[in-house]
Design a protein around this motif. Structure first.
Motif, PDB file in Angstrom:
ATOM      1  N   SER A 271      -3.525 -10.638  -0.850  1.00 25.73           N
ATOM      2  CA  SER A 271      -2.453 -10.942   0.099  1.00 25.73           C
ATOM      3  C   SER A 271      -1.823 -12.281  -0.270  1.00 25.73           C
ATOM      4  O   SER A 271      -2.422 -13.094  -0.994  1.00 25.73           O
ATOM      5  N   TYR A 278      -6.690  -5.938  -1.479  1.00 24.96           N
ATOM      6  CA  TYR A 278      -6.318  -4.537  -1.358  1.00 24.96           C
ATOM      7  C   TYR A 278      -6.725  -3.799  -2.634  1.00 24.96           C
ATOM      8  O   TYR A 278      -6.569  -4.324  -3.736  1.00 24.96           O
ATOM      9  N   THR A 280      -6.835   0.302  -4.476  1.00 22.00           N
ATOM     10  CA  THR A 280      -6.621   1.756  -4.459  1.00 22.00           C
ATOM     11  C   THR A 280      -7.687   2.418  -5.314  1.00 22.00           C
ATOM     12  O   THR A 280      -8.202   1.831  -6.266  1.00 22.00           O
ATOM     13  N   LEU A 293      -6.509   3.852   0.079  1.00 23.45           N
ATOM     14  CA  LEU A 293      -6.112   2.445   0.049  1.00 23.45           C
ATOM     15  C   LEU A 293      -7.015   1.684   1.002  1.00 23.45           C
ATOM     16  O   LEU A 293      -7.128   2.034   2.177  1.00 23.45           O
ATOM     17  N   GLN A 295      -8.609  -2.220   2.482  1.00 30.08           N
ATOM     18  CA  GLN A 295      -8.396  -3.659   2.688  1.00 30.08           C
ATOM     19  C   GLN A 295      -9.746  -4.315   2.978  1.00 30.08           C
ATOM     20  O   GLN A 295     -10.538  -3.789   3.755  1.00 30.08           O
ATOM     21  N   LEU A 313      -6.728   2.044   4.929  1.00 22.45           N
ATOM     22  CA  LEU A 313      -5.351   2.131   5.400  1.00 22.45           C
ATOM     23  C   LEU A 313      -4.720   3.474   5.091  1.00 22.45           C
ATOM     24  O   LEU A 313      -3.769   3.887   5.757  1.00 22.45           O
ATOM     25  N   LEU A 326      -1.041  -1.934  -7.473  1.00 22.45           N
ATOM     26  CA  LEU A 326      -0.616  -2.728  -6.324  1.00 22.45           C
ATOM     27  C   LEU A 326      -0.008  -4.017  -6.868  1.00 22.45           C
ATOM     28  O   LEU A 326      -0.603  -4.668  -7.727  1.00 22.45           O
ATOM     29  N   ILE A 347       3.034  -2.197   1.656  1.00 23.85           N
ATOM     30  CA  ILE A 347       2.246  -2.823   2.722  1.00 23.85           C
ATOM     31  C   ILE A 347       3.145  -3.903   3.306  1.00 23.85           C
ATOM     32  O   ILE A 347       3.417  -4.916   2.674  1.00 23.85           O
ATOM     33  N   PRO A 350       1.105  -7.840   4.549  1.00 17.57           N
ATOM     34  CA  PRO A 350      -0.204  -7.866   3.883  1.00 17.57           C
ATOM     35  C   PRO A 350      -1.110  -9.011   4.307  1.00 17.57           C
ATOM     36  O   PRO A 350      -2.289  -8.985   3.969  1.00 17.57           O
ATOM     37  N   ALA A 357      -1.435  -4.538   9.034  1.00 14.70           N
ATOM     38  CA  ALA A 357      -0.796  -4.725   7.728  1.00 14.70           C
ATOM     39  C   ALA A 357       0.370  -3.760   7.541  1.00 14.70           C
ATOM     40  O   ALA A 357       1.286  -4.027   6.782  1.00 14.70           O
ATOM     41  N   TYR A 359       0.921  -0.147   6.532  1.00 13.26           N
ATOM     42  CA  TYR A 359       1.178   0.640   5.315  1.00 13.26           C
ATOM     43  C   TYR A 359       2.275   1.669   5.610  1.00 13.26           C
ATOM     44  O   TYR A 359       2.206   2.401   6.601  1.00 13.26           O
TER      45      TYR A 359
END
Length: 788
Positions: A271, A278, A280, A293, A295, A313, A326, A347, A350, A357, A359
């Motif tokens: 962030s 974050y 994926t 996804l 966090q 998320l 990302l 996002i 973030p 956040a 998404y």
């Protein structure tokens, strides 16, 4: 004196817009896809020449003008032509992070392109030098091309500024060991001797294990990477940007991330405030793909708390979507590559923990460009100095601050409207709506940094207080009615495509823009308060609120009434005293009217209500009266069947237009005009009109003869006679002995027979009688006993 820009005030107020240094304002990626962040919202670029599924890198000038971009193999200049010497670099378009671009400290024209091979291939990590003074100012690769630094590394590479504010670190991970290699770039060039940190997991064995992103946080304090197949893990480390050392690993293992021969964690990003991470991941199974996804909160005290803080998320089990890279952008949002799609996800906030956040899927249309799995990485320090703004509504203060953990000596702000400030955290009032380019010239240890942002100042909508909504209840009078809330729109705020108006049940819902009501709403209490939120659709912070009440008003409600009009008498029709206005079908306007003729009469009855603005609402009901003529009865005949002790009948025959009932005691009435089982005696017959038009009466007698008499001189039953015979003056009675000899003839008024014949007492015996009733043309016979 040195100062630091702290963000405590801003982080508790509202969503903050962040714009960083403009070197990261142009992106080229995927297949002919691109974005420009120089405006207040990203603009799709369709002039890019890239055709890469993963690796790419872009660099722009500090003012946001594109310089060049690459897929790690070829380099395109700002005219989108391949540089004359811009081919044959040793990266690979299929490498996760095939390239990253770093300016040479102390130079305004020299840049280094660092490339990494795919699948930990033999080209390893190398760099090439770009001189922007060559190729007519469009740049070209110099003779320092494909200079090897390490023969075999993973597909991960990241860069950050040195603690001195001048130099840079480029960090890669060696292959078949646990070594991080940090190369320092200074005014002297690229140091070929890395700082080696042997820490964390070993990267090796399967070339696919080298896939996945690596990033250093904007504040340069942390490093994180994602490993794809094999040991699908994410590791988080401390990073020292003064020494280039990596330390203190925190392992997030395969308990979180998909496993399999072509699965695992892939995208990584911090962030803007460096407090959240974050990630994926992807899973490929039998031709179907799932993505997620996550966090993680890095601000927590210990590693287990960080790991347990995970928020998922996005979790796709059906759409076959591949979430991949990302990348933090200059607008403070994190963008998410969606492989082989024409959109990017985003996002939105973030720095916010959990679902705050926000998404958003398919947030950015690439204008025909096609996303791959990769997005261009940048020196993460580009996002360490950024502008935060809170506000953006005309007539309200806009607060500015710098998002950085670095020391700040001084700042010169330019608000784009002719006003400037040297405050570290200035407050500014814009005089007109519009989009302004905010710039800050920051003096920091060892460097001067220029950052800029676009901020749009929007009209602040004023919510006018409308009249309460009042509706007449329908005939059920249950206090519940449908209201068209949208009919209040024009009263609350003039119609405008820039303004949205929503309605809410509670003030809290309106304040937080939650649970908007449908336009057609049925109240749940009476009265009920509704809250309206008037918002500039371009900035959710520019909103005002108001409220009004819903009122369901009582409507007069009546059933039809029947009134009986007695002959030659008037009748009064009354609508009730509790109402405000009356209009009868005969034109009268009083509460009641008097009528003398039968028929149907109606009255329109009104309740009149005054609104808060002295307007009238009239609730109208209608009552109908059916007036029917009636009268008292006319008794034409009373038929009596008597001569029994208890089984006599009285039949009353009447005429009239009324509805009649009958009684012999004026208490117990019956609908039948026949009275059965009537004992002998005198009676009054009552005939009553059920419609209250009167009662008529007539006296009748039921005759009966005694069965015996005792003429013994005691004044008790000394005479035999027909009871109530005096009611028939023409009645004649003949008395005989049992041999048929006439002994006595008496009339209706006679005292009766004393039991003698010619002065001689007759003996105890049975005697016969004949009764003649001329008035009825009847004759009765019978016998009785004389007892001595």
């Amino acid at each position: 004196m040195k100062e630091k820009a702290f963000l405590i005030l801003f982080t508790v107020l509202c969503h903050l817009k962040i714009i960083a240094q403009a070197e990261a304002s142009n992106w080229y990626f995927g297949t002919n896809a691109g974005l420009n962040f120089n405006a207040s919202t990203p603009i799709a670029l369709i002039d890019g020449q890239l055709a890469t599924d993963e690796g790419c890198a872009t660099i722009s000038e500090p003012n946001g003008e594109l310089l060049f971009y690459t897929d790690g193999v070829n380099v395109w200049d700002k005219q989108h032509n391949v540089m004359p010497n811009g081919t044959g670099l040793t990266g690979d378009a299929s490498s996760t992070q095939s390239a990253i671009i770093v300016p040479k400290p102390g130079s305004e024209s020299l840049y280094y392109i660092f490339t990494v091979d795919d699948l930990a291939g033999p080209n390893g990590v190398r760099y090439s030098e770009v001189n922007m003074n060559l190729n007519n100012g469009n740049g070209d690769i110099t003779n320092q091309k494909n200079i090897e630094l390490s023969a075999s590394v993973t597909e991960k590479i990241t860069a950050v500024k040195h603690a001195n504010g001048i130099d840079y670190w480029v960090v890669v991970h060696d292959w078949n060991n646990d070594n991080f290699l940090s190369y320092r770039i200074s005014a002297s060039g690229v140091s070929s001797t890395p700082v080696i940190s042997a820490v964390g997991q070993v990267h090796g064995t399967n070339g696919l294990d080298s896939k996945g992103y690596m990033k250093i946080s904007p504040d340069a304090n942390r490093l994180a990477y994602a490993a794809w197949t094999g040991n699908s893990v994410v590791e988080i480390f401390d990073f020292n940007n003064a020494t280039g050392e990596v330390s203190n690993p925190i392992l997030i293992d395969d308990g979180f991330f998909s496993q399999g021969p072509a699965s695992g964690a892939y995208g990584i990003e911090f962030s803007p405030d460096s407090q959240l991470l974050y990630v994926t991941d992807q899973k490929f199974l039998f031709g179907f793909v799932t993505s997620r996804l996550f966090q993680f909160d890095l601000s927590l005290a210990n590693a287990s708390d960080m790991i347990n803080s995970v928020t998922t998320l996005y979790d796709d089990n059906s759409s076959n979507t591949i979430l991949a890279a990302l990348q933090l952008a200059t607008d403070g949002k994190i963008y998410i590559a969606k492989s082989q799609e024409h959109f990017l996800d985003v996002i939105e906030h973030p720095d916010e923990i959990g679902f705050a956040a926000n998404y958003i899927a398919d947030a950015i249309d690439l204008g025909g460009g096609l996303s791959g799995a990769g997005l261009p990485p940048f020196i993460t320090s580009f996002f360490n100095f950024s502008i935060l703004s809170q506000g953006g509504c005309l007539g309200q203060a806009t607060n500015f601050a710098l998002n950085t953990n670095s020391d700040i000596n001084s700042v010169i702000w330019d608000f784009g409207d002719g006003f400037t400030s040297t405050d570290i955290n200035p407050i500014h009032h814009f005089e007109n709506p519009g989009t302004y380019n905010i710039t800050a010239e920051i003096s920091a240890p060892g460097e001067t940094i220029n950052v800029s942002s676009f901020i749009t100042i929007y009209e602040f909508p004023i919510a006018n207080t409308p009249d309460d909504m009042s509706i007449c209840d329908d005939m059920s009078n249950d206090g519940v009615e449908p209201f068209d809330l949208s009919s209040q729109n024009d009263f609350i705020h003039p119609t405008s495509p820039e303004i949205s108006i929503t309605y809410h049940l509670t003030e809290s819902d309106a304040l937080n823009n939650l649970a908007p009501l449908e336009s057609l709403y049925e109240n749940i209490s009476n009265p009920q308060t509704i809250y309206a939120r008037v918002q500039n659709i371009s900035n959710a912070d520019c909103f005002d609120m108001t409220s009004f009440d819903l009122n369901v008003l009582y409507t007069p409600d009546f059933s039809e009434e029947t009134i009986y009009l007695c002959t030659d008498q008037p009748a009064t029709l009354s609508a009730g005293l509790e109402f405000d206005a009356y209009m009868w079908s005969n034109g009268e306007t009083t509460e009641s009217i008097t009528v003398t003729s039968p028929g149907t009469y109606t009255v329109e009855i009104q309740n009149i209500y005054q609104t808060s603005q002295q307007q009238q609402i009239i609730c109208t009901g209608t009552k109908a009266f059916t007036v029917i003529e009636s009268s008292e009865a006319i008794i034409t005949t009373i038929e009596i069947n008597d001569w029994t002790a208890n089984d006599n009948t009285i039949t009353v025959v009447v005429e009239g237009i009324g509805d009649y009932e009958f009684s012999l005691d004026n208490s117990n009435y019956q609908d039948s005009n026949i009275f059965n089982n009537v004992p002998s005696g005198d009676y009054t017959v009552y005939v009553r009109d059920k419609n209250n038009c009167g009662i008529v009466t007539e006296v009748v007698y039921v005759l009966h003869y005694p069965k015996f008499f005792t003429p013994n001189g005691d004044d008790n039953n000394d005479y035999w006679h027909i009871k109530f015979s005096n009611t028939e003056p023409d009645l004649e009675v003949l008395i005989f002995d049992r041999y048929g000899k006439l002994l006595k003839q008496i009339n209706a008024n006679s005292i009766g027979w004393d039991g003698t014949f010619n002065g001689t007492k007759m003996p105890s015996s049975d005697y016969w009688f004949v009764i003649k009733r001329p008035s009825k043309n009847q004759m009765y016979t019978g016998h009785f006993s004389l007892r001595r």
